[in-house]
Write a protein that holds these residues in place. Structure first.
Motif, mmCIF file in Angstrom:
data_model
loop_
_atom_site.group_PDB
_atom_site.id
_atom_site.type_symbol
_atom_site.label_atom_id
_atom_site.label_comp_id
_atom_site.label_asym_id
_atom_site.label_seq_id
_atom_site.Cartn_x
_atom_site.Cartn_y
_atom_site.Cartn_z
ATOM 1 N N GLU A 239 -2.132 -8.784 -3.213
ATOM 2 C CA GLU A 239 -2.707 -8.419 -1.745
ATOM 3 C C GLU A 239 -2.898 -9.989 -0.999
ATOM 4 O OE1 GLU A 239 -6.298 -6.657 -2.582
ATOM 5 O OE2 GLU A 239 -5.392 -4.524 -2.685
ATOM 6 N N HIS A 240 -3.319 -10.929 -1.906
ATOM 7 C CA HIS A 240 -3.746 -12.383 -1.452
ATOM 8 C C HIS A 240 -2.349 -12.959 -0.798
ATOM 9 C CE1 HIS A 240 -5.300 -16.330 -0.861
ATOM 10 N NE2 HIS A 240 -4.345 -16.603 -1.648
ATOM 11 N N THR A 241 -1.312 -12.847 -1.530
ATOM 12 C CA THR A 241 0.074 -13.390 -1.349
ATOM 13 C C THR A 241 0.398 -12.766 -0.092
ATOM 14 O OG1 THR A 241 0.513 -13.879 -3.645
ATOM 15 C CG2 THR A 241 2.458 -13.913 -2.109
ATOM 16 N N VAL A 242 0.432 -11.442 0.192
ATOM 17 C CA VAL A 242 0.963 -10.687 1.134
ATOM 18 C C VAL A 242 0.268 -11.174 2.547
ATOM 19 C CG1 VAL A 242 1.261 -8.427 2.591
ATOM 20 C CG2 VAL A 242 1.953 -8.587 -0.078
ATOM 21 N N MET A 243 -1.118 -11.153 2.517
ATOM 22 C CA MET A 243 -1.892 -11.455 3.516
ATOM 23 C C MET A 243 -1.967 -12.960 3.880
ATOM 24 S SD MET A 243 -2.874 -8.530 4.813
ATOM 25 C CE MET A 243 -3.968 -9.111 5.870
ATOM 26 N N SER A 244 -1.196 -13.683 3.255
ATOM 27 C CA SER A 244 -0.913 -15.076 3.460
ATOM 28 C C SER A 244 -0.088 -15.467 4.572
ATOM 29 C CB SER A 244 -0.621 -16.063 2.075
ATOM 30 O OG SER A 244 0.725 -15.481 1.857
ATOM 31 N N PHE A 248 0.562 -10.309 9.732
ATOM 32 C CA PHE A 248 0.337 -9.190 8.767
ATOM 33 C C PHE A 248 -1.225 -9.148 8.799
ATOM 34 C CE2 PHE A 248 3.970 -10.053 5.513
ATOM 35 C CZ PHE A 248 4.844 -9.566 6.370
ATOM 36 N N VAL A 249 -1.647 -7.886 9.457
ATOM 37 C CA VAL A 249 -2.987 -7.722 9.636
ATOM 38 C C VAL A 249 -3.880 -6.854 8.636
ATOM 39 C CG1 VAL A 249 -2.996 -8.262 12.196
ATOM 40 C CG2 VAL A 249 -2.530 -5.914 11.191
ATOM 41 N N GLY A 250 -3.021 -6.177 7.900
ATOM 42 C CA GLY A 250 -3.784 -5.323 6.718
ATOM 43 C C GLY A 250 -2.455 -4.632 5.893
ATOM 44 N N ILE A 251 -3.074 -4.255 4.821
ATOM 45 C CA ILE A 251 -2.138 -3.627 3.728
ATOM 46 C C ILE A 251 -2.738 -2.406 3.277
ATOM 47 C CG2 ILE A 251 -0.900 -5.771 3.247
ATOM 48 C CD1 ILE A 251 -2.370 -5.732 0.585
#
Length: 394
Positions: A239-244, A248-251
């Motif tokens: 989650e941290h890697t994707v949202m960096s 990208f505003v949410g997963i």
């Protein structure tokens, strides 16, 4: 000594995600187990037969089964290291879990046989065996060897995060405790003339301990085979890697498939502004998937969900619905929220709700409760809900 063995027999020992290196770790652990358990088995059975001790003979047979477990561990790592083929496109990594489960079954088998023989001797009132100082020496040596094997296998297991080696380490600890209990009974029997067969009593206690440990090991490995939830730390890192990444505003809808150590695949839905440049977004997704693979050794596939992030009316309606579902259950979450233009009598709210496994209400009941609560907030709200399951175990 453990580090010396690793350096001597395992090339590139720090590259733990490499299947060949994992195979070498498993082979080393298995080879050490075969040699040590074979020697202990011969010594204990010899002493047990000479002294007519049920518990010592059973302990020797336990070492024999441990030797078989080491063979199974070696075979499991060898098969797990085989490359993917047309019949197994995701590789053979789960064989490592299977070998750990077989080891657990052998632990249970040994515990059951020891319990049966010890209980039988206790019921029949068999005479307690006569021990010698030689028996004490052999048992002390066995405890020291098993202590080292426990530490050695635990070190290997932690190094490569292996359930099979962890099960082997637990088995060595069980053996050490079992032998220590037998040593205690031998010492007491040599000093005190008891009116009952202490050897048989200790055999029953040791067997119960072995059975308890076997059930624990079997449960842990069976959970991995059936599909246990992914590690919470791993989920957080993804989650941290994707949202960096910008944009990208949410997963949501994160799913991780485990095909064995070092063979994990994942998919996730990423929310992005609906007016984002598609080409730029695609580039971001490609870079994100590559970074997760390099950083966490996970093959990630990202699905893009465009949402309206600039409409204040939509944002307010989403906040209202988020509060509605949190009031029903604090662990439920909302995503993919869309809203048709507000009307005088009907405004459609289209969204997904993630339902944790501990929520016992049916989807129909949840749908009714959310719809009624939404109507209470705004009489024009009509909810179109898709319910999703939570695959992360949160």
């Amino acid at each position: 000594m453990s580090e010396l063995l690793i350096k001597l027999f395992i090339k590139n020992s720090d590259d733990i995600n490499d299947t060949a290196v994992r195979k070498s770790y498993g082979t080393l652990g298995g080879a050490v187990g075969i040699v040590c358990n074979l020697l202990l088995c011969i010594l204990k059975i010899t002493v047990g037969l000479i002294t007519a001790s049920i518990s010592i003979v059973a302990d020797g047979l336990n070492n024999l089964s441990d030797m078989g477990s080491s063979v199974i561990t070696m075979i499991g790592f060898k098969m797990a290291g085989k490359p993917a083929d047309s019949d197994h496109p995701f590789g053979h990594g789960r064989m490592e879990y299977m070998s750990a489960f077989i080891v657990a079954m052998l632990i249970l088998l040994v515990g059951a046989e020891l319990f049966k023989s010890s209980l039988s001797a206790l019921i029949k009132g068999d005479a307690a065996p006569e021990y010698s100082v030689f028996a004490l020496v052999i048992l002390c040596i066995s405890i020291l060897v098993k202590l080292w094997m426990f530490l050695f296998n635990r070190k290997l297991g932690k190094k490569i995060d292996s359930g099979a080696l962890a099960a082997t380490a637990q088995d060595s600890l069980n053996d050490m405790v079992a032998t220590a209990v037998i040593l205690l009974s031998v010492g007491i029997s040599m000093l005190v003339n008891l009116p009952f067969n202490l050897d048989a009593v200790m055999g029953v206690l040791v067997s119960v301990f072995i059975l308890y440990s076997g059930f624990g090991a079997a449960k842990d490995t069976l959970d991995q085979i059936l599909g246990s939830p992914p590690d919470k730390k791993l989920i957080s890192e993804i989650e941290h890697t994707v949202m960096s990444f910008d944009g990208f505003v949410g997963i949501h809808d994160l799913i991780i498939h485990n095909y064995g150590p070092g063979r994990q695949f994942a998919s996730v839905h990423v929310e992005v502004p609906q007016n984002i440049d598609i080409v730029k977004c695609h580039e971001q997704i490609d870079m994100c998937e590559k970074l997760v693979n390099e950083k966490l050794n996970i093959s990630l596939v990202i699905h893009m969900d465009p949402i309206d992030v600039n409409n204040e009316t939509v944002a307010n309606a989403r906040k209202q619905l988020e509060k509605v579902i949190k009031d029903i259950d604090g662990k439920m979450t909302l995503h993919d929220f869309r809203m048709t233009p507000a009307g005088e009598t009907r405004t459609n709210l289209i969204f997904d709700v993630v339902v944790p496994s501990e929520v016992k209400m049916s989807h129909e009941e949840l749908n009714c409760r959310i719809a009624e609560a939404a109507k209470a907030v705004n009489s024009t709200y009509c909810c179109v809900i898709t319910f999703d399951n939570d695959f992360t175990g949160n």
